[in-house]
Design a protein around this motif. Sequence first.
Motif, PDB file in Angstrom:
ATOM      1  N   ARG A  29       0.646  -1.034  -0.175  1.00 34.57           N
ATOM      2  CA  ARG A  29      -0.134   0.276   0.229  1.00 34.57           C
ATOM      3  C   ARG A  29       0.894   1.345   0.098  1.00 34.57           C
TER       4      ARG A  29
ATOM      5  N   ASP B 138      -2.746  -3.924  -2.599  1.00 35.53           N
ATOM      6  CA  ASP B 138      -3.901  -3.171  -2.135  1.00 35.53           C
ATOM      7  C   ASP B 138      -4.833  -2.493  -2.382  1.00 35.53           C
ATOM      8  N   ASP B 139      -3.631  -1.261  -2.597  1.00 36.66           N
ATOM      9  CA  ASP B 139      -4.352   0.402  -3.682  1.00 36.66           C
ATOM     10  C   ASP B 139      -5.530  -0.007  -4.658  1.00 36.66           C
TER      11      ASP B 139
END
Length: 336
Positions: free
Chosen positions: A205, A322-323
């Motif tokens: 992230r 994750d982003d």
Amino acid sequence: MPLKQFMTLPRHILEGEKLHPEATGELSAILLQLGLAAKVISLEVNKAGLVEILGFTGKTNVHGEDVKKLDMFAHEMLIRAMDHGGHFCVMASEEDENIIHLPPHQKIGKYVLLFDPLDGSSNIEANVSIGTIFSIYKRISKGDGPGVIEDCLQPGFKQVAAGYIVYGPSTIFVYSAGHGVYGFTLDPAFGEFLLSHDNIKIPARGRIYSINEGNYNSWSRGLKKYIKHLQASKFEGKPYQLRYVGSMVADIHRTLLYGGTFMYPGDKRNPKGKLRLVYECNPLSFIIEAAGGVAIDGERRILELTPSSLHERTPIFAGSKDDIELLKKFLDEEKE
Ligand code: AHM
Ligand code: MG
């Protein structure tokens, strides 16, 4: 700097080759030659403010954009550096509408080279980072004659190696042959690339998002909501940061090191966005994935798209795993 860090690009390439007993040394020779071309282009880029090289040639490229002299210098330098090793059957450049054949007297090889000679060239006159992007495939056409356009239109997951060179405060050469991503900084004193970024892993992230926000009104609802979500949220207790150089190579390089997202979406006027699948998105997605990140066009993995033409464009969302997964949820919820 500890001595073990004194790893030059040539030594790294050759040591990497030894790990693959089946290797013929051809790919190493290609990467070494690209390193050499990068040094020559870097020297020329560094002189940009000193010589009467800036300005337009009066010609436009296949996208109808003005071509600056440095673009053409980089384009011609790459062809000259790469067309005589006997490794390639065909090449293609963002600055040329058609595929580039090898000179008639040259040996034809089994590899294909695709490149964007100087990406982000609208930044040249402001002395802002620009870069070169390259992508290497094996030929798929039969025989050992000249390659054909199909050799250049393979999906990105078939890349054997890819990389880029950023001409910034330092010149950095980043490449992956599929196993790990490595970055080398050019020491201008003795003209050699030295390993400076070993086995780069993109953070899962990040705190930075990168997009041309001037196009906000043309974005999809899902993308607008995602950006608003970031602006209203915090990452590790601090607000998100927007960073946008406007040179994809530089924006991707920062994303690779710091994490976060780089986005160039499609919009109502240009549903496929601006960036080219073959010359920009495939090689940079190959690097992002090799470093543990994700690159999608909004729905599918960039590397699984099959190009239908050399200069085809695609939307791209690339960066921390994750982003990008969160962004995809926003896009999926608001499909228009
Ligand atoms: P170029 O190949 O003509 O230099 O254009 C590509 C560049 C990318 O490096 C960058 O990500 C993008 O154009 C920026 O576009 P915009 O000015 O629309 O934000
Ligand atoms: Mg470009």
